[in-house]
Design a protein around this motif. Structure first.
Motif, PDB file in Angstrom:
ATOM      1  N   GLY A 127      -4.762   1.767  -3.696  1.00 54.26           N
ATOM      2  CA  GLY A 127      -4.598   2.223  -2.320  1.00 54.26           C
ATOM      3  C   GLY A 127      -5.896   2.271  -1.537  1.00 54.26           C
ATOM      4  O   GLY A 127      -6.891   1.656  -1.907  1.00 54.26           O
ATOM      5  N   LYS A 128      -5.841   3.011  -0.421  1.00 52.33           N
ATOM      6  CA  LYS A 128      -6.976   3.012   0.506  1.00 52.33           C
ATOM      7  C   LYS A 128      -8.088   3.957   0.060  1.00 52.33           C
ATOM      8  O   LYS A 128      -7.821   5.028  -0.474  1.00 52.33           O
ATOM      9  CB  LYS A 128      -6.497   3.436   1.896  1.00 52.33           C
ATOM     10  CG  LYS A 128      -5.636   2.394   2.553  1.00 52.33           C
ATOM     11  CD  LYS A 128      -5.263   2.779   3.959  1.00 52.33           C
ATOM     12  CE  LYS A 128      -4.386   1.672   4.549  1.00 52.33           C
ATOM     13  NZ  LYS A 128      -3.879   2.049   5.877  1.00 52.33           N
ATOM     14  N   ARG A 133      -9.516 -10.827  -0.341  1.00 50.83           N
ATOM     15  CA  ARG A 133      -9.572  -9.769  -1.357  1.00 50.83           C
ATOM     16  C   ARG A 133     -10.451 -10.219  -2.523  1.00 50.83           C
ATOM     17  O   ARG A 133     -10.423 -11.386  -2.909  1.00 50.83           O
ATOM     18  CB  ARG A 133      -8.167  -9.440  -1.871  1.00 50.83           C
ATOM     19  CG  ARG A 133      -7.287  -8.921  -0.757  1.00 50.83           C
ATOM     20  CD  ARG A 133      -5.883  -8.559  -1.234  1.00 50.83           C
ATOM     21  NE  ARG A 133      -5.035  -8.420  -0.059  1.00 50.83           N
ATOM     22  CZ  ARG A 133      -3.721  -8.584  -0.026  1.00 50.83           C
ATOM     23  NH1 ARG A 133      -3.069  -8.877  -1.144  1.00 50.83           N
ATOM     24  NH2 ARG A 133      -3.054  -8.461   1.107  1.00 50.83           N
ATOM     25  N   ALA A 153     -11.534   2.168   6.163  1.00 49.51           N
ATOM     26  CA  ALA A 153     -11.050   2.084   4.785  1.00 49.51           C
ATOM     27  C   ALA A 153     -11.081   0.666   4.222  1.00 49.51           C
ATOM     28  O   ALA A 153     -10.898  -0.315   4.946  1.00 49.51           O
ATOM     29  CB  ALA A 153      -9.632   2.633   4.698  1.00 49.51           C
ATOM     30  N   GLU A 198      -9.025  -1.273   0.841  1.00 48.48           N
ATOM     31  CA  GLU A 198      -7.793  -0.966   0.118  1.00 48.48           C
ATOM     32  C   GLU A 198      -7.709  -1.766  -1.176  1.00 48.48           C
ATOM     33  O   GLU A 198      -7.890  -2.986  -1.185  1.00 48.48           O
ATOM     34  CB  GLU A 198      -6.568  -1.266   0.995  1.00 48.48           C
ATOM     35  CG  GLU A 198      -5.271  -0.864   0.308  1.00 48.48           C
ATOM     36  CD  GLU A 198      -4.057  -0.877   1.231  1.00 48.48           C
ATOM     37  OE1 GLU A 198      -4.205  -1.206   2.424  1.00 48.48           O
ATOM     38  OE2 GLU A 198      -2.964  -0.548   0.739  1.00 48.48           O
ATOM     39  N   MET A 204      -5.444  -3.362  -3.857  1.00 52.63           N
ATOM     40  CA  MET A 204      -4.069  -3.855  -3.840  1.00 52.63           C
ATOM     41  C   MET A 204      -3.765  -4.565  -5.161  1.00 52.63           C
ATOM     42  O   MET A 204      -4.663  -4.835  -5.953  1.00 52.63           O
ATOM     43  CB  MET A 204      -3.892  -4.793  -2.645  1.00 52.63           C
ATOM     44  CG  MET A 204      -4.368  -4.137  -1.351  1.00 52.63           C
ATOM     45  SD  MET A 204      -4.159  -5.147   0.104  1.00 52.63           S
ATOM     46  CE  MET A 204      -2.499  -4.755   0.545  1.00 52.63           C
ATOM     47  N   GLU A 247      -5.894  -1.174  10.710  1.00 51.15           N
ATOM     48  CA  GLU A 247      -6.220   0.234  10.474  1.00 51.15           C
ATOM     49  C   GLU A 247      -6.218   0.958  11.815  1.00 51.15           C
ATOM     50  O   GLU A 247      -7.097   0.761  12.636  1.00 51.15           O
ATOM     51  CB  GLU A 247      -7.597   0.315   9.822  1.00 51.15           C
ATOM     52  CG  GLU A 247      -8.040   1.690   9.456  1.00 51.15           C
ATOM     53  CD  GLU A 247      -7.344   2.190   8.207  1.00 51.15           C
ATOM     54  OE1 GLU A 247      -7.619   3.309   7.801  1.00 51.15           O
ATOM     55  OE2 GLU A 247      -6.508   1.462   7.646  1.00 51.15           O
ATOM     56  N   THR A 259      -8.483   9.131   3.024  1.00 51.45           N
ATOM     57  CA  THR A 259      -7.451   9.035   2.007  1.00 51.45           C
ATOM     58  C   THR A 259      -8.059   9.257   0.633  1.00 51.45           C
ATOM     59  O   THR A 259      -8.973   8.538   0.235  1.00 51.45           O
ATOM     60  CB  THR A 259      -6.827   7.631   2.031  1.00 51.45           C
ATOM     61  OG1 THR A 259      -6.671   7.242   3.381  1.00 51.45           O
ATOM     62  CG2 THR A 259      -5.487   7.609   1.343  1.00 51.45           C
ATOM     63  N   LEU A 271      -7.374   9.083  -3.278  1.00 53.07           N
ATOM     64  CA  LEU A 271      -6.404   8.311  -4.048  1.00 53.07           C
ATOM     65  C   LEU A 271      -6.195   8.860  -5.423  1.00 53.07           C
ATOM     66  O   LEU A 271      -7.126   9.233  -6.110  1.00 53.07           O
ATOM     67  CB  LEU A 271      -6.902   6.883  -4.127  1.00 53.07           C
ATOM     68  CG  LEU A 271      -6.859   6.330  -2.721  1.00 53.07           C
ATOM     69  CD1 LEU A 271      -8.057   5.528  -2.433  1.00 53.07           C
ATOM     70  CD2 LEU A 271      -5.582   5.582  -2.508  1.00 53.07           C
TER      71      LEU A 271
END
Ligand SMILES: *[C@@H]1O[C@H](CO)[C@@H](O)[C@H](O)[C@H]1NC(C)=O
Ligand SMILES: *[C@@H]1O[C@H](CO)[C@@H](O)[C@H](O)[C@H]1NC(C)=O
Ligand SMILES: *[C@@H]1O[C@H](CO)[C@@H](O)[C@H](O)[C@H]1NC(C)=O
Ligand SMILES: *[C@@H]1O[C@H](CO)[C@@H](O)[C@H](O)[C@H]1NC(C)=O
Ligand SMILES: *[C@@H]1O[C@H](CO)[C@@H](O)[C@H](O)[C@H]1NC(C)=O
Ligand SMILES: *[C@@H]1O[C@H](CO)[C@@H](O)[C@H](O)[C@H]1NC(C)=O
Ligand SMILES: *[C@@H]1O[C@H](CO)[C@@H](O)[C@H](O)[C@H]1NC(C)=O
Ligand SMILES: *[C@@H]1O[C@H](CO)[C@@H](O)[C@H](O)[C@H]1NC(C)=O
Ligand SMILES: *[C@@H]1O[C@H](CO)[C@@H](O)[C@H](O)[C@H]1NC(C)=O
Ligand SMILES: *[C@@H]1O[C@H](CO)[C@@H](O)[C@H](O)[C@H]1NC(C)=O
Ligand SMILES: *[C@@H]1O[C@H](CO)[C@@H](O)[C@H](O)[C@H]1NC(C)=O
Ligand SMILES: *[C@@H]1O[C@H](CO)[C@@H](O)[C@H](O)[C@H]1NC(C)=O
Length: 636
Positions: free
Chosen positions: A368-369, A572, A606, A608, A610, A626, A632, A634
């Motif tokens: 997640g973020k 990514r 942020a 993230e 994934m 965003e 956040t 996690l």
């Protein structure tokens, strides 16, 4: 791993009491292993691009695909990053990797360089050679170059010799240079030097071979007496018969060998992700195998250019992304693909494939973020290293090599001598490869090799003119390799006059942990920091950089690589689980962003984690999904 290790074939131990041999049968156009005809079906895998925890997993997957061999490169610069300082442990444990391949049941085709191409930084050559001699004529019989190469082989080959097939190891053949016929120099004395070095240190009981693209000129300049000529060619068109016909011009008898059948292709930043259709590769493999030829598939798993290890091509200067997925049968993360299944099917027509289940792809997790908090500008961090960064003072700019800092970033600082109230043109024609120009921390423009190298600046007497230069990877192919210095390699001009008086800070950033992290205010290029924790065991994941523009990212001090989603195609970054720490540890993410943050707030933005890759897209500058700026935390 779920497969019982008792299934593995311990080839070496089975025949260790006997005489081992690997030779060429010129009468029957084949290799002979222990006197029996042997045809290799091989795949390329680069240990330097795969985390060591996964070496066995990937080798098993190759074995289960029906391969009986692997082909590896040894990147010299990976093992001797600084002159005379060697590393053969951990991720650099090439002997361990070769022994693992043998345990799994694979023989090894060794490409020991010194030049390897492979889209690797400087084609595997160490940048420190450019400190010793900036005009060194690499890949020729330049005496300085030969002296360095000889010194390297004096260290490397004694480690390799016990691993030769004849000595009980898995190495069946050793390549001399690499596609040398594609290089302009055509220097046979250099090839002879490499051959003599191999004979001297490895003995005469191993087959030496060359690999060249299938053009007559390539084979002319790449082949050498006493070195078996092989060819390489891609899967499309009529290349197969033409290429083997050419091999026969140099080797009228002996095994046919394609040393590189391309399963996919490399990427460049700013270009579409390369894809090669499954059927095209499968058909080509089928044809080659039906001819009784030997083949190595390049790549079987491409892996990742972690850290600063990516190479570049030229001209024009084009840098290779962090992912080296290559659209290969195993993905960057070692996952099984449809291409893997299809190629295994083809192989099974010719060789029995192991009767065991295909090892599963590794689990991926979406952590997640993670909120990344602005921590300070590059100017801030210059003063926050403890111990302080070394500084070099010089009238004229020095290259990265001259100050002995070979990778990453470097900052050139000049104190402005007169008020520049109206715009003056700052020219940096020798920028290698991209620079952010700032006056008193105010960004004024980005300069780029092969692009804009002038910028208008204003400023006041006594202010700092900072030029932050990024090395995007040294050229690893062609004559551009002769001019591979980084940083600023020319004078800097202001309205045409040479600017004198510089302070030069090396910023490899790999020691960011030495920075005193505390909040500051400012503007990019900047450091952002974030953290997260999770229960249980770590799993592989992909770090999505959509909200950021360009820079370098580190996780727990591990240099994950370059990100550049505004250019693509990679969005990514693959994060192997070995980079992560389970609770109670906290994972620290740090990034060095040199251009623009796409969140509404520059203070918090942020990233993230994934569970799927994304290496075939671009994020148009200015787009940001965003909306909020919530922090956040996690948890799994
Ligand atoms: C190994 O080679 C030696 C010398 O060539 C020979 O005398 C011996 O019989 C061979 N042994 C086996 C098991 O082939
Ligand atoms: C290799 O060729 C020779 C001579 O042509 C022949 O006698 C022999 O049977 C062949 N060996 C194999 C394994 O095919
Ligand atoms: C060698 O590389 C490993 C990482 O693979 C690192 O942990 C180790 O410190 C390095 N050794 C030396 C002597 O630099
Ligand atoms: C490298 O290229 C630059 C720009 O073309 C040139 O000024 C420089 O002399 C070259 N350096 C070497 C070592 O060839
Ligand atoms: C790159 O990909 C885009 C989007 O899929 C496509 O429109 C474009 O034609 C591709 N460019 C090339 C050169 O293949
Ligand atoms: C650069 O600075 C380092 C550390 O102060 C020093 O050891 C080195 O000799 C300097 N190099 C040059 C080229 O000035
Ligand atoms: C330079 O600019 C500064 C700030 O505007 C000003 O205080 C100073 O007098 C100027 N110096 C000269 C020589 O014009
Ligand atoms: C550079 O040239 C511009 C335009 O002629 C002028 O306005 C500026 O003052 C010059 N700068 C310097 C430092 O001479
Ligand atoms: C610098 O400013 C001049 C005058 O405003 C403009 O013509 C020129 O394009 C600018 N150059 C750059 C590199 O921005
Ligand atoms: C870190 O920076 C903070 C704020 O600037 C300062 O108060 C502190 O003393 C620094 N710590 C170290 C170890 O330098
Ligand atoms: C983790 O990040 C949060 C959010 O930015 C921050 O408040 C906290 O201090 C960080 N924790 C550690 C241990 O660095
Ligand atoms: C990117 O790759 C994914 C997964 O293979 C595929 O579904 C998608 O169509 C690709 N997108 C582009 C633009 O090629």
């Amino acid at each position: 791993m779920f497969w019982p290790s008792s299934i593995l074939l311990f080839t070496a131990y089975i025949v260790s009491g006997q005489n081992r041999s690997f030779t060429i049968d010129y009468d029957n156009n084949t290799f002979l292993k222990d006197g029996e005809p042997f045809r290799y079906i091989s795949g390329s895998i680069h240990y330097s691009r795969i985390p060591p925890i996964y070496w066995k997993d990937r080798l098993m997957k190759m074995y289960v695909a029906g391969l009986n061999a692997i082909q590896i490169y040894i990147p010299w610069n990976f093992h001797e990053p600084v002159k005379g300082v060697y590393n053969f442990t951990g991720a650099h444990d090439v002997e361990g990797f070769i022994k693992l391949a043998q345990d799994v049941g694979l023989v090894v085709i060794l490409r020991s360089g010194p030049y390897i191409c492979g889209e690797w930084e400087f084609g595997g050559l160490p940048a420190w050679m450019l400190k010793e001699d900036p005009t060194i004529q690499v890949r020729t019989s330049d005496p300085t170059y030969l002296q360095f190469v000889g010194g390297w082989y004096d260290v490397l080959y004694p480690k390799i010799k016990p691993l030769l097939y004849v000595n009980g190891g898995p190495i069946i053949t050793v390549q001399i240079e690499n596609e040398y016929g594609s290089y302009f120099a055509c220097d046979y004395n250099y090839l002879r030097f490499l051959r003599e070095k191999a004979v001297e240190l490895l003995g005469t009981d191993v087959i030496l071979f060359s690999t060249d693209g299938s053009g007559a000129h390539n084979l002319q300049c790449g082949s050498l007496e006493g070195v078996y000529t092989t060819v390489d060619f891609g899967p499309t068109g009529q290349k197969c018969r033409k290429a083997f016909f050419l091999q026969r011009q140099w080797e009228p008898r002996g095994p046919l060998v394609n040393s590189e059948l391309y399963t996919g292709w490399l990427d460049h930043w700013g270009k579409n992700h390369s894809v090669t259709h499954i059927d095209v590769v499968a058909k080509s493999l089928d044809l080659i195998l039906s001819m009784g030829a030997n083949v190595n598939m390049y790549m079987f798993e491409g892996g990742t250019n972690f850290g600063y290890w990516n190479g570049a091509n030229y001209p024009p200067y084009q840098s290779v992304p962090t992912s080296y997925d290559y659209d290969a049968p195993l993905t960057e993360a070692g996952d099984i693909t449809d291409k893997y299944i299809a190629l295994r099917q083809i192989i099974s027509k010719y060789n029995p494939v192991p009767k065991m289940p295909i090892p599963p792809s590794t689990p991926k997790h979406a952590y997640g973020k993670v909120s990344m908090v602005f921590d300070g500008t590059v100017q801030d961090i210059l003063t926050r290293f403890s111990p302080p960064l070394p500084v070099n003072k010089s009238q004229l700019p020095l290259t990265m090599e001259q100050i002995g800092s070979y990778y990453g970033y470097i900052l050139y600082r000049h104190v402005i001598l007169v008020n520049l109230t109206t715009a003056s043109i700052l020219s940096v024609p020798g920028v290698r490869d991209r620079a952010n120009v700032m006056v008193n921390g105010r960004p004024l423009g980005v300069l780029e090799r092969g692009g804009e190298t002038d910028v208008n600046i204003t400023g006041t007497k006594g202010q700092y003119l900072d030029i932050l230069v990024e090395n995007q990877g040294r050229i690893g192919f062609g004559s551009g390799m002769l001019n591979n210095s980084k940083g600023i390699i020319s004078n800097v001009l202001l309205n045409g006059s040479i600017v004198e008086g510089w302070e030069i800070y090396p910023l490899p950033l790999e020691d960011l942990l030495r920075v005193n992290l505390s909040m500051a205010t400012g503007i990019s290029p900047s450091i952002y920091v974030g953290n997260f924790s999770f229960q249980g065991t770590a799993e592989d994941t992909y770090l999505d950089m959509t909200n950021f523009s360009k820079g370098q990212v580190f996780i727990n001090g591990f240099n994950l690589g370059r990100y550049w989603p505004s250019l693509g195609p990679q969005i990514r970054l693959y994060v192997p689980k070995s980079a992560l720490l389970a609770a109670p540890s906290i994972n620290y993410v740090m990034l060095f962003e040199t251009e623009n943050v796409l969140c509404p707030s520059k203070q918090i933005c942020a990233v993230e984690f994934m569970d799927t890759p994304l290496i075939n897209a671009t994020v148009p500058a200015g787009s940001s999904e965003e909306e909020g700026q919530e922090i956040t935390f996690l948890r799994r």
